[in-house]
Design a protein around this motif. Structure first.
Motif, PDB file in Angstrom:
ATOM      1  N   ALA A   4      19.237   5.648  -0.458  1.00  0.00           N
ATOM      2  CA  ALA A   4      20.652   6.025  -0.430  1.00  0.00           C
ATOM      3  C   ALA A   4      20.833   7.387   0.237  1.00  0.00           C
ATOM      4  O   ALA A   4      21.730   7.564   1.073  1.00  0.00           O
ATOM      5  N   GLN A   5      19.976   8.337  -0.107  1.00  0.00           N
ATOM      6  CA  GLN A   5      20.058   9.662   0.501  1.00  0.00           C
ATOM      7  C   GLN A   5      19.776   9.591   2.001  1.00  0.00           C
ATOM      8  O   GLN A   5      20.429  10.248   2.803  1.00  0.00           O
ATOM      9  N   ARG A   6      18.821   8.764   2.363  1.00  0.00           N
ATOM     10  CA  ARG A   6      18.476   8.619   3.777  1.00  0.00           C
ATOM     11  C   ARG A   6      19.646   8.028   4.569  1.00  0.00           C
ATOM     12  O   ARG A   6      19.948   8.466   5.686  1.00  0.00           O
ATOM     13  N   LEU A   7      20.341   7.044   3.989  1.00  0.00           N
ATOM     14  CA  LEU A   7      21.492   6.447   4.660  1.00  0.00           C
ATOM     15  C   LEU A   7      22.618   7.468   4.836  1.00  0.00           C
ATOM     16  O   LEU A   7      23.246   7.530   5.899  1.00  0.00           O
ATOM     17  N   ALA A  27      15.224   9.512  14.273  1.00  0.00           N
ATOM     18  CA  ALA A  27      14.008   9.375  13.466  1.00  0.00           C
ATOM     19  C   ALA A  27      13.348  10.733  13.262  1.00  0.00           C
ATOM     20  O   ALA A  27      12.914  11.062  12.148  1.00  0.00           O
ATOM     21  N   ALA A  28      13.290  11.529  14.319  1.00  0.00           N
ATOM     22  CA  ALA A  28      12.685  12.867  14.206  1.00  0.00           C
ATOM     23  C   ALA A  28      13.509  13.760  13.288  1.00  0.00           C
ATOM     24  O   ALA A  28      12.957  14.493  12.463  1.00  0.00           O
ATOM     25  N   ASP A  29      14.844  13.694  13.412  1.00  0.00           N
ATOM     26  CA  ASP A  29      15.726  14.495  12.557  1.00  0.00           C
ATOM     27  C   ASP A  29      15.551  14.149  11.075  1.00  0.00           C
ATOM     28  O   ASP A  29      15.593  15.021  10.223  1.00  0.00           O
ATOM     29  N   THR A  36      12.488   2.359  10.828  1.00  0.00           N
ATOM     30  CA  THR A  36      13.339   2.645   9.665  1.00  0.00           C
ATOM     31  C   THR A  36      14.753   2.983  10.113  1.00  0.00           C
ATOM     32  O   THR A  36      15.731   2.529   9.503  1.00  0.00           O
ATOM     33  N   VAL A  37      14.881   3.750  11.178  1.00  0.00           N
ATOM     34  CA  VAL A  37      16.213   4.081  11.705  1.00  0.00           C
ATOM     35  C   VAL A  37      16.934   2.808  12.122  1.00  0.00           C
ATOM     36  O   VAL A  37      18.109   2.611  11.787  1.00  0.00           O
ATOM     37  N   TYR A  38      16.258   1.924  12.833  1.00  0.00           N
ATOM     38  CA  TYR A  38      16.883   0.671  13.262  1.00  0.00           C
ATOM     39  C   TYR A  38      17.347  -0.155  12.061  1.00  0.00           C
ATOM     40  O   TYR A  38      18.457  -0.681  12.049  1.00  0.00           O
TER      41      TYR A  38
END
Length: 114
Positions: A4-7, A27-29, A36-38
């Motif tokens: 959830a935090q990542r989203l 992804a780097a940020d 995972t970003v995709y």
């Protein structure tokens, strides 16, 4: 970091860019893999985020996308309003509460209401 935090972090990262940003940069940020970003972008799209773009071209969050407000029950709103009426910074708290109330409860936070 929780999913959830990542989203939420991904939405914030997209908000910082006005032009399409590459998945590798996101992804780097965020400190995650490109895959995972995709996946996270697809999840956000499925939940209603207005994200345009695709792998290899970059992604952009369309202007106007807002996170839904926190939802409170009638009792919780009443308790928050009552607490906001304490003399110290009541006006400031009331303004912040007005921003959290769903439109169906407009006016509940106004000073004249109980």
């Amino acid at each position: 970091m929780s999913r959830a935090q990542r989203l939420l972090d991904l939405i914030q990262a997209l908000r910082r860019h006005r032009r399409p940003v590459a998945g590798a940069v996101l992804a780097a940020d965020l400190g995650v893999s490109l895959r995972t970003v995709y996946r996270d972008i697809e999840t956000l799209k499925a939940q209603g985020a207005d994200i345009e773009g695709e792998a290899g071209l970059g992604y952009v969050l369309r202007p106007g996308f807002l996170l839904p407000p926190l939802m409170f029950s009638e009792e919780e709103i009443e308790a928050l309003v009552l607490g906001s009426r304490w003399p110290l910074s009541g006006r400031l708290r009331r303004r912040r509460l007005e921003g959290l109330c769903p439109s169906s409860r407009e006016g509940v936070v106004s000073p004249g209401r109980r």
